[in-house]
Design a protein around this motif. Structure first.
Motif, short mmCIF file in Angstrom:
data_model
loop_
_atom_site.label_atom_id
_atom_site.label_comp_id
_atom_site.label_asym_id
_atom_site.label_seq_id
_atom_site.Cartn_x
_atom_site.Cartn_y
_atom_site.Cartn_z
N PRO A 49 -3.19 -2.12 -3.23
CA PRO A 49 -2.98 -2.99 -4.40
C PRO A 49 -4.22 -3.79 -4.74
O PRO A 49 -4.42 -4.18 -5.89
N ALA A 50 -5.09 -4.02 -3.76
CA ALA A 50 -6.26 -4.86 -4.00
C ALA A 50 -7.50 -4.07 -4.40
O ALA A 50 -8.58 -4.63 -4.56
N ARG A 51 -7.34 -2.78 -4.62
CA ARG A 51 -8.55 -1.97 -4.81
C ARG A 51 -9.31 -2.25 -6.11
O ARG A 51 -10.46 -1.84 -6.23
N ILE A 52 -8.69 -2.93 -7.05
CA ILE A 52 -9.40 -3.23 -8.29
C ILE A 52 -9.70 -4.71 -8.44
O ILE A 52 -10.00 -5.19 -9.52
N ASN A 53 -9.63 -5.43 -7.33
CA ASN A 53 -9.70 -6.90 -7.44
C ASN A 53 -11.10 -7.52 -7.38
O ASN A 53 -11.24 -8.71 -7.58
N LYS A 54 -12.13 -6.74 -7.09
CA LYS A 54 -13.48 -7.33 -7.07
C LYS A 54 -13.77 -7.94 -8.44
O LYS A 54 -13.37 -7.40 -9.47
N THR A 113 0.85 -1.19 0.00
CA THR A 113 0.00 0.00 0.00
C THR A 113 0.88 1.24 0.00
O THR A 113 2.08 1.17 0.26
N LEU A 114 0.26 2.38 -0.27
CA LEU A 114 1.03 3.63 -0.27
C LEU A 114 1.57 3.91 1.13
O LEU A 114 2.72 4.33 1.30
N ASP A 115 0.72 3.70 2.14
CA ASP A 115 1.15 3.93 3.52
C ASP A 115 2.36 3.07 3.86
O ASP A 115 3.34 3.54 4.44
N ALA A 116 2.30 1.80 3.45
CA ALA A 116 3.41 0.90 3.74
C ALA A 116 4.66 1.34 3.01
O ALA A 116 5.77 1.29 3.56
N ALA A 117 4.48 1.78 1.78
CA ALA A 117 5.64 2.23 1.01
C ALA A 117 6.31 3.42 1.70
O ALA A 117 7.54 3.48 1.82
N ALA A 118 5.50 4.36 2.18
CA ALA A 118 6.06 5.53 2.84
C ALA A 118 6.88 5.11 4.05
O ALA A 118 7.98 5.60 4.28
N ASN A 119 6.34 4.17 4.82
CA ASN A 119 7.07 3.70 6.00
C ASN A 119 8.36 2.99 5.64
O ASN A 119 9.39 3.20 6.26
N ARG A 120 8.28 2.14 4.62
CA ARG A 120 9.47 1.40 4.20
C ARG A 120 10.55 2.35 3.70
O ARG A 120 11.72 2.26 4.11
N VAL A 121 10.15 3.26 2.84
CA VAL A 121 11.12 4.16 2.23
C VAL A 121 11.80 5.01 3.30
O VAL A 121 13.02 5.19 3.29
N LEU A 122 10.99 5.49 4.23
CA LEU A 122 11.57 6.30 5.31
C LEU A 122 12.58 5.49 6.10
O LEU A 122 13.67 5.97 6.43
N ARG A 123 12.23 4.25 6.37
CA ARG A 123 13.14 3.39 7.13
C ARG A 123 14.42 3.13 6.34
O ARG A 123 15.52 3.26 6.85
N GLU A 124 14.26 2.79 5.06
CA GLU A 124 15.43 2.47 4.25
C GLU A 124 16.39 3.64 4.12
O GLU A 124 17.60 3.47 4.07
N LEU A 125 15.82 4.84 4.06
CA LEU A 125 16.68 5.99 3.78
C LEU A 125 17.22 6.68 5.02
O LEU A 125 18.23 7.38 4.96
N THR A 126 16.53 6.52 6.13
CA THR A 126 16.96 7.28 7.30
C THR A 126 17.06 6.44 8.55
O THR A 126 17.56 6.90 9.57
N GLY A 127 16.56 5.22 8.51
CA GLY A 127 16.58 4.38 9.69
C GLY A 127 15.39 4.61 10.61
O GLY A 127 15.21 3.88 11.59
N LEU A 128 14.56 5.60 10.33
CA LEU A 128 13.40 5.87 11.20
C LEU A 128 12.31 4.80 10.99
O LEU A 128 11.88 4.55 9.88
N LYS A 129 11.87 4.24 12.12
CA LYS A 129 10.89 3.15 12.07
C LYS A 129 9.63 3.49 12.83
O LYS A 129 9.67 4.28 13.78
N ASN A 130 8.55 2.83 12.46
CA ASN A 130 7.30 2.92 13.22
C ASN A 130 6.83 4.35 13.44
O ASN A 130 6.47 4.74 14.54
N ILE A 131 6.87 5.11 12.40
CA ILE A 131 6.41 6.49 12.50
C ILE A 131 5.05 6.59 11.86
O ILE A 131 4.81 6.03 10.79
N TYR A 132 4.13 7.26 12.56
CA TYR A 132 2.78 7.40 12.03
C TYR A 132 2.76 8.49 10.97
O TYR A 132 2.93 9.66 11.27
N LEU A 133 2.59 8.07 9.73
CA LEU A 133 2.64 9.02 8.62
C LEU A 133 1.23 9.31 8.11
O LEU A 133 0.38 8.43 8.08
N GLU A 134 1.01 10.54 7.69
CA GLU A 134 -0.28 10.88 7.10
C GLU A 134 -0.10 11.41 5.70
O GLU A 134 0.80 12.21 5.44
#
Lengths: 249, 249
Positions: free
Chosen positions: B97-102, A68-89
């Motif tokens: 990713p699943a938003r078009i899967n119905k 998901t986009l939310d997951a991507a934002a969290n992953r990317v932030l972690r990969e690039l800066t080491g910051l984990k478990n941050i609530y992103l909006e």
DNA sequence: CAAACTTAGTGTATTTTGTACACAAACTAA
DNA sequence: TTAGTTTGTGTACAAAATACACTAAGTTTG
């Protein structure tokens, strides 16, 4: 040996996740220090062929096909800066076809991307953190990650100055709706610190007495029976947030 | 003949614009009628192989490689409903990713898209219009476009119910910041109409006297020396907006 | 150890805004 | 003429916003 073999079989095959070449996420991470807001930036690293005098950028990258986009934002932030478990909006999505066309950006993309010419739209995320709670440890294509005062941010890569502006605007709106303090201040804080935070985010100045009165009318900012120590003036009383006492409008 | 030839040469070659398979836009268009908000939906049309009992959807489609997101939203809305020159605002981006899967959505995508399996993230846009100002004329893959009362919207295609919810939430926040009336009411309107609009958007009820007092305190809602005609009760005074007298906070 | 320095902490008066509440007036339709 | 419908209005009270200046409690310095 058998059990070892079985264990190996349970490890999923190490296929590289597929990258979506058209969509990226960028993170605008704010922190608050006594003299204003700071934002987390990275210094890009073009592998071997290091580009001198490159622009700073917000941490961001292409998304994987299956996240998901939310997951991507969290992953990317972690990969690039080491910051984990941050609530992103999520803040806003930027999609001008020309947004990656600056020469420096193109040079950099050519040095790190499989499809450097692909159209990329980016989804901006934001968060507020306490600097002291997180250790920055850049990796991947970030040579360095650093906090920069918002008022001193130079020209950034891509359209990242616009992303920063939008995230700031988002903050300003949001602080009207819910108190943002617990993200940015230490657990126990003084009312002067809280006031400075509001003044930094809203870029405004308030009367001390009126600010205190307003804050103390709320039920979720709670005085402790403690005072500052070791300051060269009258010590201030300390307060804490009680998140449970706050209810959204 | 010569000038004709020259003229021909100036016409750009009729290449099809390239479509980006991974990014779409969807439009949540609201209108206000006396008994509540309505939203513009389309009935999908799968070319020859018409799918019976298909779900209604928000007007939306993939973007072109060389257009901005805003432009794409305008184009798509025009292509699907005939609505032109509408000021759209970006609301939020949906990228599960699943938003078009119905199954129904997959069937439909297979009947109209070159890459029906491609991951698609979508950027939601919203607007408020006066129904009476626009003539709906569906085309492209919309068999029909229609106004549906927000309170009676059925299950929609993809994650479009979530997009609708988000757009409504966006409206509610926005009406606190700026008056939304001029988009939705006739040029000359009564205070009762304005009150009903606020009640519809905020899903709340207000005291008539207090509402009137508050509205008349503003400088941008201006009484005209005119009254309703032909109504079976005491005719109400008419008012108009003066956009120039309104300044954002 | 006294004076200087720095920031904390406090109260009041005024204006503005929010909220609760009920009845007469103006028009049409029957 | 009457019944029906919607408009338009005022007051009293509570809560919140705003403007404004001095003393108190520590530390540092001389």
């Amino acid at each position: 040996m058998l059990s070892f073999y079985i264990c190996l079989r349970k490890i999923p095959p190490m296929t590289e996740p597929r990258i979506n070449p058209n969509v990226s996420v960028d993170c605008v991470i704010f922190s608050f220090e006594d003299d204003g807001l700071e934002v987390l930036l990275i210094e890009r690293n073009a592998g071997q062929n290091r580009i001198e005098d490159d622009l700073l950028a917000l941490p961001g990258n292409l998304i994987y096909e299956d996240e998901t986009l939310d997951a991507a934002a969290n992953r990317v932030l972690r990969e690039l800066t080491g910051l984990k478990n941050i609530y992103l909006e999520q803040v806003y999505t930027f999609g001008d076809p020309a947004r990656i066309n600056k020469q420096k950006d193109q040079d950099w993309l050519h040095s790190i991307r499989a499809h450097p010419e692909a159209r990329v739209i980016t989804v901006a995320y934001t968060s507020l953190v306490k600097k002291s709670n997180f250790k920055i440890s850049p990796s991947s294509f970030a040579r360095q990650a650093m906090w920069v005062k918002v008022k001193e941010v130079p020209q950034l890569a891509f359209d990242h100055n616009a992303l920063l502006e939008k995230a700031l605007e988002y903050l300003k709106h949001k602080i009207y709706i819910e108190p943002l303090g617990y993200e940015l201040l230490p657990e126990r804080f003084t009312l002067a610190q809280l006031q400075k935070l509001y003044e930094a985010i809203l870029d405004d100045h308030f009367d001390k007495r009126n600010f205190r009165r307003k804050v103390l009318r709320t039920s979720f900012i709670i005085p402790l029976n403690e005072k500052q120590k070791g300051v060269a003036h009258k010590p201030a009383g300390l307060y804490r947030f009680d998140k449970s006492k706050f209810h959204k409008i």
